[in-house]
Design a protein around this motif. Structure first.
Motif, PDB file in Angstrom:
ATOM      1  N   UNK B 139       0.904  -1.485   0.110  1.00  0.00           N
ATOM      2  CA  UNK B 139       0.022   0.091   0.079  1.00  0.00           C
ATOM      3  C   UNK B 139       0.751   1.140   0.063  1.00  0.00           C
ATOM      4  N   UNK B 140       1.960   1.200   0.648  1.00  0.00           N
ATOM      5  CA  UNK B 140       2.902   2.511   0.873  1.00  0.00           C
ATOM      6  C   UNK B 140       3.517   2.736  -0.623  1.00  0.00           C
ATOM      7  N   UNK B 141       3.550   1.863  -1.419  1.00  0.00           N
ATOM      8  CA  UNK B 141       4.197   2.032  -2.719  1.00  0.00           C
ATOM      9  C   UNK B 141       3.274   2.935  -3.890  1.00  0.00           C
ATOM     10  N   UNK B 142       1.776   3.119  -3.495  1.00  0.00           N
ATOM     11  CA  UNK B 142       0.891   3.571  -4.249  1.00  0.00           C
ATOM     12  C   UNK B 142       1.363   4.691  -5.027  1.00  0.00           C
ATOM     13  N   UNK B 143       2.054   5.695  -4.872  1.00  0.00           N
ATOM     14  CA  UNK B 143       2.256   7.087  -5.486  1.00  0.00           C
ATOM     15  C   UNK B 143       3.766   6.836  -6.122  1.00  0.00           C
ATOM     16  N   UNK B 144       4.358   5.751  -6.101  1.00  0.00           N
ATOM     17  CA  UNK B 144       5.896   5.450  -6.733  1.00  0.00           C
ATOM     18  C   UNK B 144       5.495   5.223  -8.091  1.00  0.00           C
TER      19      UNK B 144
END
Lengths: 370, 264
Positions: B139-144
């Motif tokens: 989830x923490x990768x969403x904006x990468x």
């Protein structure tokens, strides 16, 4: 970033806010870009009508436009010369710039997705080299075609469409249409046709004709009239609607053919459809403006940096950016060496090349992290 | 369950008598496969044995010269592309594209078969994509940007896209490639826990034995052996196919295969 648009404060207090994956934030960002760019484009277009070797005051420009379109103000408080410069000469030219710029930009977006190559541009379809050959033939060997705007545009369009058909036929061998084959076919046909164009110039004795061909090859909006406007406007609007319709399929296709297939897209069919639409649109645009470079190559990248990779958002932003860019490029072409005009393609290349350089550096910077 | 007949009317993912030739060479010869509803079937075999080719036939990327592939009894050849995409999600390896897109956009694409052309992704689509990302721990990768992720992160994001697609049949081509040991196990237990019918191409026979209900062992385009892992993962079956010595070690908790080169 877990808040949503929150229907009611009470509801959010009771249950944990749903994770919308930044939906509202990204939608707002795209809408802001579209609103700002639209305002900038309208202002730019009015300024572009006002600016020139003979300036027309901006207030007068608004009145002239109002008078001719909605009949208000009724009373004419400006000179006939101002009216003719603003309405008859510059307004169609600026509008042509708007649609040519928008068309090249959205076609660039589509083609880059189609062949999955950041350096692809609309002219990869062979349409500009074909149009150039057509225009050169008309200018050099047919007095009747070369001297009329319609004859010249028509020859260019026919040349462009013929070249595109050739690229398509070469790339499609075996029933499949892969991105690699499309690129190779486009490059091959373009080289061959530019050789033909050079040979036509060499073979003709007319110095004036050669000069005219050169000027045409660099792109220019000097031929833009109200009468030449409807064709590119219709082509660009229809293309925009069609590409928006295919937006999500283009998202899938730009990842890969296998991925597209597993998401319900037929890669070869979509590639063929988009290719034909882009070719006709670029053909219509090049026929009135000549092969103007760099807009279709650079603008898509700027648009993607602004709003991300989703085509539904990239397409309108690219259209507005391309339109604004070409309006100002044409102002520069008309005014920098006034009363002489520099070819529009020279301006777009001078501005576009450094832009592309910056983008390429940033692009590689980003890719190196992984 | 494995004893059920493989008739065309049966549920799950089924392929029968598949023959595929590429460039005039026969790549698959009379190959069959059956993954009953809810089962996880592992597709194993040496390099070039036809595993990926069989998988591509299952999702209709390749048309077999002969044979039939069915999803819950419906031949895939008769389905419209959108319908197939709503019923079958696929995780395949593809080289990263030039055209940049974020992880969120990549996962949202899994919702595209459920939306018509001019319709945007709904709030529910975004929530589904977010929960799919959470499920694979990304989830923490969403904006990468997708292109800047490591191999393992990319793999998890692609699996999240397949989850967001919400199809009840799942195909995975080497989903544990590039993953470290922890994520290899997490991904495969995730696939099992979904309860969807799944066909997984795997290189690692120990992982395959541990997480699959049934294995299909391919060699040279033919099915050498098919059945539960305990039946396939035995020295007598594997040694002639892979050309290595195989020993089975059972420490009580797990049955592990240990490989050693054949003495020449």
């Amino acid at each position: 970033m877990t808040t949503t648009s929150a229907p009611a404060p009470a509801a959010t207090a009771l249950q944990p806010a749903a994770d919308d994956l930044g939906r509202t934030r990204r939608a707002r960002r795209a809408l802001t870009w579209i609103a700002v760019l639209s305002a900038v484009l309208v202002t730019s277009a009015a300024l572009a009508v006002s600016l020139g070797p003979v300036p027309v005051p901006l207030a007068t420009v608004w009145k002239v436009i109002g008078h001719h379109t909605v009949g208000w103000p009724q009373r004419v408080s400006w000179t006939t010369a101002e009216d003719s410069i603003a309405w008859t000469v510059r307004a169609p030219r600026v509008l042509t710039a708007v649609f040519v710029g928008a068309g090249l930009a959205v076609c660039g977006v589509a083609l880059q997705a189609l062949v999955r190559n950041a350096l692809a541009e609309p002219y990869l379809t062979g349409v500009s080299s074909g149009a150039s050959t057509g225009a050169a033939a008309a200018l050099l060997f047919s007095a009747s075609l070369g001297s009329s705007a319609w004859g010249l545009s028509g020859s260019a369009f026919v040349g462009g469409v013929a070249a595109t058909a050739l690229v398509f036929a070469i790339a499609r061998v075996g029933g499949r249409l892969t991105s690699m084959r499309l690129v190779l076919a486009g490059v091959t046909v373009s080289y061959a046709l530019s050789a033909v164009t050079s040979f036509l110039i060499f073979a003709s004795d007319s110095v004036n004709g050669a000069r005219g061909v050169l000027f045409w090859l660099l792109g220019s909006l000097t031929q833009a009239r109200w009468s030449s406007l409807p064709v590119p406007v219709a082509a660009v609007c229809l293309t925009f609607v069609a590409l928006s319709y295919w937006a999500r399929r283009l998202d899938a296709l730009s990842i890969g053919d296998e991925t597209a297939l597993t998401l319900g897209v037929r890669p070869t069919r979509l590639r063929a459809q988009v290719f034909v639409v882009v070719a006709v649109c670029v053909g219509a645009v090049v026929a009135v403006a000549g092969p103007i470079g760099f807009v279709g190559l650079v603008v898509p990248h700027v648009a993607r940096r602004a709003v991300g990779g989703e085509h539904r958002r990239v397409l309108p932003v690219a259209a507005l950016l391309g339109a604004g860019f070409l309006v100002w490029a044409d102002v520069a072409a008309r005014t920098v060496f006034a009363p002489r005009e520099i070819p529009l393609g020279v301006v777009t290349a001078l501005v576009g090349a450094p832009f592309l350089l910056v983008l390429v550096r940033r692009f590689h910077g980003a890719a190196d992290i992984g | 369950m494995g004893a059920l007949a493989d008739g065309p009317g049966a549920g799950g993912i089924r392929a029968a008598d598949i023959e595929v030739s590429l460039g005039g060479r026969t790549v698959l010869d009379q190959v069959g496969l059956a993954a009953a509803t809810g089962q996880t079937v592992g597709l194993v075999g040496p390099n070039g044995s036809g595993k990926t080719t069989l998988l591509r036939t299952l999702y209709r990327s390749l048309a077999p010269r002969a044979g039939l592939v069915t999803l819950d009894g419906t031949p895939v050849a008769a389905m419209r592309p959108g319908e197939l995409a709503r019923r079958l999600s696929v995780v395949v390896q593809e080289t990263s594209p030039d055209v940049p897109s974020t992880v969120a956009e990549t996962v949202l694409l899994g919702r595209s078969p459920h939306r018509s052309a001019f319709q945007g992704y709904t709030a529910a689509d975004h929530e589904l994509a977010a929960s799919a990302l959470r499920r694979v721990g990304a989830r923490h990768l969403a904006d990468r940007m997708f292109a800047t992720l490591s191999g393992g992160e990319k793999q998890r994001v692609l699996i999240a896209r397949a989850l967001a697609q919400q199809a009840d049949h799942l195909l995975l081509d080497e989903p544990t490639n590039h993953l470290d040991v922890r994520y290899q196990h997490e991904v495969l237990s995730l696939v099992r826990s979904l309860g969807t019918t799944a066909v997984v191409v795997l290189h690692d026979l120990n992982l395959a034995a541990r997480y699959c209900d049934r294995l299909v062992l391919l060699d040279g385009g033919r099915v050498v052996c098919t059945g539960p892992p305990a039946q396939v993962c035995v020295p007598g079956v594997l040694e002639p196919v892979y050309g290595v010595r195989v020993r089975v070690v059972d420490d009580g908790a797990a049955r592990q295969l240990v490989f050693a080169p054949k003495p020449s």
